[in-house]
Scaffold this motif. Structure first.
Motif, PDB file in Angstrom:
ATOM      1  N   ILE A  40      -1.245  -0.278  -2.673  1.00  0.00           N
ATOM      2  CA  ILE A  40      -1.960  -0.172  -1.128  1.00  0.00           C
ATOM      3  C   ILE A  40      -3.316   0.410  -1.531  1.00  0.00           C
ATOM      4  N   ASP A  41      -3.298   1.304  -1.947  1.00  0.00           N
ATOM      5  CA  ASP A  41      -4.702   2.082  -2.795  1.00  0.00           C
ATOM      6  C   ASP A  41      -6.430   1.337  -2.712  1.00  0.00           C
ATOM      7  N   PRO A  42      -5.346   0.417  -4.138  1.00  0.00           N
ATOM      8  CA  PRO A  42      -6.090  -0.859  -4.830  1.00  0.00           C
ATOM      9  C   PRO A  42      -6.378  -2.004  -3.935  1.00  0.00           C
ATOM     10  N   PHE A  43      -5.378  -2.286  -2.956  1.00  0.00           N
ATOM     11  CA  PHE A  43      -5.310  -3.481  -2.506  1.00  0.00           C
ATOM     12  C   PHE A  43      -6.359  -3.781  -0.863  1.00  0.00           C
ATOM     13  N   PHE A  44      -6.743  -2.095  -0.522  1.00  0.00           N
ATOM     14  CA  PHE A  44      -7.914  -2.217   0.637  1.00  0.00           C
ATOM     15  C   PHE A  44      -8.827  -0.995  -0.294  1.00  0.00           C
ATOM     16  N   LYS A  45      -8.895  -0.931  -1.369  1.00  0.00           N
ATOM     17  CA  LYS A  45     -10.228  -0.374  -2.443  1.00  0.00           C
ATOM     18  C   LYS A  45     -10.818  -2.506  -2.166  1.00  0.00           C
ATOM     19  N   ALA A  46      -9.655  -3.058  -2.712  1.00  0.00           N
ATOM     20  CA  ALA A  46     -10.421  -4.505  -3.402  1.00  0.00           C
ATOM     21  C   ALA A  46     -11.418  -4.903  -1.906  1.00  0.00           C
ATOM     22  N   LEU A  47     -11.209  -4.332  -0.882  1.00  0.00           N
ATOM     23  CA  LEU A  47     -11.229  -4.900   0.568  1.00  0.00           C
ATOM     24  C   LEU A  47     -12.515  -4.038   0.601  1.00  0.00           C
ATOM     25  N   GLY A  48     -13.468  -3.419   0.175  1.00  0.00           N
ATOM     26  CA  GLY A  48     -13.874  -2.435   0.516  1.00  0.00           C
ATOM     27  C   GLY A  48     -13.807  -1.367   0.620  1.00  0.00           C
ATOM     28  N   TRP A  49     -12.544  -1.015   0.931  1.00  0.00           N
ATOM     29  CA  TRP A  49     -12.707   0.710   1.902  1.00  0.00           C
ATOM     30  C   TRP A  49     -12.576   1.704   0.986  1.00  0.00           C
ATOM     31  N   ASP A  50     -13.135   2.735   1.175  1.00  0.00           N
ATOM     32  CA  ASP A  50     -13.673   4.213   0.530  1.00  0.00           C
ATOM     33  C   ASP A  50     -12.440   4.878   0.973  1.00  0.00           C
ATOM     34  N   VAL A  51     -11.329   4.528   0.068  1.00  0.00           N
ATOM     35  CA  VAL A  51     -10.214   5.446   0.289  1.00  0.00           C
ATOM     36  C   VAL A  51      -9.777   6.498  -0.399  1.00  0.00           C
ATOM     37  N   ASP A  52     -10.849   6.691  -1.680  1.00  0.00           N
ATOM     38  CA  ASP A  52     -10.732   7.976  -2.055  1.00  0.00           C
ATOM     39  C   ASP A  52     -11.531   9.082  -1.709  1.00  0.00           C
ATOM     40  N   ASN A  53     -12.272   8.944  -0.028  1.00  0.00           N
ATOM     41  CA  ASN A  53     -13.694   9.126   0.023  1.00  0.00           C
ATOM     42  C   ASN A  53     -15.233   9.792  -0.318  1.00  0.00           C
ATOM     43  N   SER A  54     -15.158   8.575  -1.533  1.00  0.00           N
ATOM     44  CA  SER A  54     -16.527   9.047  -3.140  1.00  0.00           C
ATOM     45  C   SER A  54     -17.443   8.992  -1.648  1.00  0.00           C
ATOM     46  N   GLN A  55     -17.882   8.833  -0.818  1.00  0.00           N
ATOM     47  CA  GLN A  55     -18.929   9.536   0.210  1.00  0.00           C
ATOM     48  C   GLN A  55     -19.152  10.659   0.447  1.00  0.00           C
ATOM     49  N   GLY A  56     -17.954  11.319   0.584  1.00  0.00           N
ATOM     50  CA  GLY A  56     -17.835  13.138   0.457  1.00  0.00           C
ATOM     51  C   GLY A  56     -17.237  13.332   2.283  1.00  0.00           C
ATOM     52  N   TYR A  57     -17.224  12.619   2.950  1.00  0.00           N
ATOM     53  CA  TYR A  57     -17.483  12.917   4.103  1.00  0.00           C
ATOM     54  C   TYR A  57     -16.458  13.637   4.659  1.00  0.00           C
ATOM     55  N   ALA A  58     -16.544  14.231   5.339  1.00  0.00           N
ATOM     56  CA  ALA A  58     -15.567  14.907   6.722  1.00  0.00           C
ATOM     57  C   ALA A  58     -14.548  14.695   7.117  1.00  0.00           C
ATOM     58  N   GLY A  59     -13.000  15.298   7.266  1.00  0.00           N
ATOM     59  CA  GLY A  59     -11.887  15.169   7.288  1.00  0.00           C
ATOM     60  C   GLY A  59     -12.162  14.169   8.524  1.00  0.00           C
ATOM     61  N   ALA A  60     -12.714  14.099   9.635  1.00  0.00           N
ATOM     62  CA  ALA A  60     -12.646  13.280  11.073  1.00  0.00           C
ATOM     63  C   ALA A  60     -13.449  12.024  10.683  1.00  0.00           C
ATOM     64  N   TYR A  61     -14.535  12.413   9.891  1.00  0.00           N
ATOM     65  CA  TYR A  61     -15.548  10.885   9.596  1.00  0.00           C
ATOM     66  C   TYR A  61     -14.803   9.609   8.085  1.00  0.00           C
ATOM     67  N   ARG A  62     -13.833  10.371   7.586  1.00  0.00           N
ATOM     68  CA  ARG A  62     -13.698   9.484   6.391  1.00  0.00           C
ATOM     69  C   ARG A  62     -12.959   7.641   7.228  1.00  0.00           C
ATOM     70  N   GLU A  63     -13.319   7.000   6.201  1.00  0.00           N
ATOM     71  CA  GLU A  63     -13.070   5.022   6.593  1.00  0.00           C
ATOM     72  C   GLU A  63     -11.033   5.521   6.654  1.00  0.00           C
ATOM     73  N   VAL A  64     -10.572   6.271   5.433  1.00  0.00           N
ATOM     74  CA  VAL A  64      -9.058   6.461   5.520  1.00  0.00           C
ATOM     75  C   VAL A  64      -8.810   7.942   5.294  1.00  0.00           C
ATOM     76  N   ILE A  65      -7.708   8.088   6.382  1.00  0.00           N
ATOM     77  CA  ILE A  65      -7.083   9.080   6.776  1.00  0.00           C
ATOM     78  C   ILE A  65      -5.465   9.516   5.844  1.00  0.00           C
ATOM     79  N   HIS A  66      -5.334  10.345   4.661  1.00  0.00           N
ATOM     80  CA  HIS A  66      -3.838   9.784   4.381  1.00  0.00           C
ATOM     81  C   HIS A  66      -2.551  10.729   5.275  1.00  0.00           C
ATOM     82  N   GLU A  67      -1.750  10.288   5.354  1.00  0.00           N
ATOM     83  CA  GLU A  67      -1.269  10.937   6.826  1.00  0.00           C
ATOM     84  C   GLU A  67       0.493  11.968   5.987  1.00  0.00           C
TER      85      GLU A  67
END
Length: 119
Positions: A40-67
Motif C-alpha cells: 500500500i505505501d509503495p503504491f501511493f509513493k509510486a503515485l507521488g504521495w509523501d507517505v513518509d512525511n519527508s517534508q516534515g509537515y505537522a500532523g494536520a498538514y500531512r498528505e497521508v495520516i496513518h490511522e
C-alpha cells in the motif's frame, strides 16, 4: 513530479511481486501492517504521495495520516485472516485498475469493455 510511465512501471513491479509470492501473503503471519508496508505505501509513493512525511509537515498538514488500530467490539464479526487478505487484494486490484484507466485516459465505454471481459 513523477511521470505516468514511471508510476506505471513501479505499480507493475508491485503487481508482479505480489503474483510471484501470493502463497506467502496468504499465510496467517502476513498481517495488515506488512501488507501496508509491502504494497500500500509503495503504491501511493509510486503515485507521488509523501507517505513518509519527508517534508516534515505537522500532523494536520500531512498528505497521508496513518490511522490508529481499530478496536472491535464483541458483537462484530471479525473476518478470518484469509478473508481479510482477499478483501485487501480486491481493494488493491480495484485501485490499480482505476489508476491504469486514468493513466491511459480510457473512456467509460472502454472501461466497461475491459471489465466485462474480466468476468
Amino acid at each position: 513530479m513523477i511521470t505516468k510511465e514511471k508510476a506505471f512501471l513501479k505499480i507493475k513491479k508491485l503487481v508482479t511481486r505480489f503474483e510471484e509470492q501470493i502463497d506467502s501473503y496468504k499465510q496467517s503471519d502476513y498481517n495488515e501492517t506488512l501488507t501496508r508496508r509491502d504494497f500500500i505505501d509503495p503504491f501511493f509513493k509510486a503515485l507521488g504521495w509523501d507517505v513518509d512525511n519527508s517534508q516534515g509537515y505537522a500532523g494536520a498538514y500531512r498528505e497521508v495520516i496513518h490511522e490508529d488500530k481499530v478496536k472491535v467490539g464483541k458483537t462484530i464479526k471479525v473476518p478470518n485472516r484469509i478473508e481479510q487478505i482477499e478483501f485487501q487484494i480486491e481493494f488493491l486490484d480495484d485501485k490499480i485498475n482505476q489508476l491504469v484507466y486514468q493513466l491511459y485516459d480510457l473512456t467509460e465505454e472502454e472501461i466497461a469493455i475491459i471489465e466485462d471481459s474480466n468476468k
